[in-house]
Design an enzyme around this catalytic site. Sequence first.
Site, PDB file in Angstrom:
ATOM      1  N   GLU A 167     -40.645 -66.943  67.898  1.00 15.05           N
ATOM      2  CA  GLU A 167     -41.581 -66.050  66.808  1.00 15.05           C
ATOM      3  C   GLU A 167     -42.954 -66.846  66.526  1.00 15.05           C
ATOM      4  O   GLU A 167     -43.062 -68.263  66.561  1.00 15.05           O
ATOM      5  CB  GLU A 167     -40.813 -66.324  65.581  1.00 15.05           C
ATOM      6  CG  GLU A 167     -39.237 -65.435  65.512  1.00 15.05           C
ATOM      7  CD  GLU A 167     -38.782 -65.585  64.120  1.00 15.05           C
ATOM      8  OE1 GLU A 167     -39.664 -66.160  62.891  1.00 15.05           O
ATOM      9  OE2 GLU A 167     -37.550 -65.405  63.933  1.00 15.05           O
ATOM     10  N   GLU A 169     -33.225 -70.253  63.413  1.00 13.63           N
ATOM     11  CA  GLU A 169     -33.657 -71.329  62.283  1.00 13.63           C
ATOM     12  C   GLU A 169     -32.382 -72.118  61.606  1.00 13.63           C
ATOM     13  O   GLU A 169     -32.531 -71.936  60.022  1.00 13.63           O
ATOM     14  CB  GLU A 169     -34.698 -70.848  61.128  1.00 13.63           C
ATOM     15  CG  GLU A 169     -35.906 -70.176  62.031  1.00 13.63           C
ATOM     16  CD  GLU A 169     -36.957 -69.417  61.057  1.00 13.63           C
ATOM     17  OE1 GLU A 169     -36.548 -69.012  59.901  1.00 13.63           O
ATOM     18  OE2 GLU A 169     -38.092 -69.019  61.559  1.00 13.63           O
TER      19      GLU A 169
END
Length: 388
Positions: A319, A192
């Site tokens: 995720e 991220e």
Amino acid sequence: MNRISKSLILLSMIPFMATSCTTNTESSETSSTSIHKKTQEIRDITASELVSEMKIGWNLGNTLESTIGKNNEIPEKYEKGWGNAITTIDTIKGIKDSGFNVLRVPVSWGEHLSDDGNYTIDEEWLDRVNEVVDYGIDCGMYVILNTHHEEWFFPDAEHLEQNKEQFVKLWTQIGNRFEGYSEKLIFEGLNEPRKRGTSVEWNGGDKEGQDIVNQMNALFVQTIRGLGGNNPKRHLMIPTYAASSTSNAIYAMKVPENDDKLIVSIHAYIPYNFALASKEHGVAQWSLDDENCTREIDTLMVTLKDAFIDKGTPVIIGEMGAVNRDNIEDRAQWSEYYIRKAKEVGIPCLWWDNGAYMGGGELFGLYSRNSNRWIFRDVLEGLMKGLE
């Protein structure tokens, strides 16, 4: 995820006892620290071929990626820092025996690096990470090892050169430690990567941030390919800006050319109001018969197929998950649908399990690491039904 769930109150647990997994006994040599540095054959296969062998995965969340301050404490302090138990081989066996064949090991490295400009990883920390990776490898799982919560990284021009220097030195050490591992070990360069604390943190990014993430992805590939052992053939995961599933982040990504061992990393907690939003702003209901519930999942899979898969680059949703809102039936139904739609386009999905089950915060926990039992078996069954 980059948000910490702090409540770890346990519900009554549904029993699930792990059986066993096959220990990998391929040749290895013992280092001076008693960590096994494996020497294994690596198959020269494409990323698409590798990903086709993956079914479904599980994240060892809120564990080795905890950030509790650079205080030179022993690894155990960090591993337990966000409320989870010390990871054991029995925990990984329990995950494997339940049908998962991919283990993602999020690791924060920044608090374990020397301050002398060489960014040397603390040997005791690296040994512990190596040990946990081996739990998955020895159970025959694919293991994804990443850099997580690296607060030193910020994708703008001001920080770029320093970011590159530290990034290369970090991944050179990781790559050298694991150079002998087979294709079962995948490296994921960044988790991220985004402009933290800004208006473009989670909306897919601005052009500067997107371009720098593309640069860092290319640098990651170049760095690992330049190392010895099996690294020239190792499969590598690279994210969009913030690993975002928004279309602007997806179509701004540039996958390095002339490398058939690259995998795009996406995170997608969708629809947001059901899967991730806070208790005050979220909804507990999800229905297979409501297009407003299914549309975002359907659209994402079509987009990922168009942007990457049809062009020869596979995707892993590294995720995903839906928080507990005392809505077990809805979560089970959502899980089955999500996995089925992803499977239709060849995308393996990895549940984010942070060990949190009830109370406040982000409640993604499904499996108790203290007793090696499934707490939400209905959700587990939904995930597995989606693979059928």
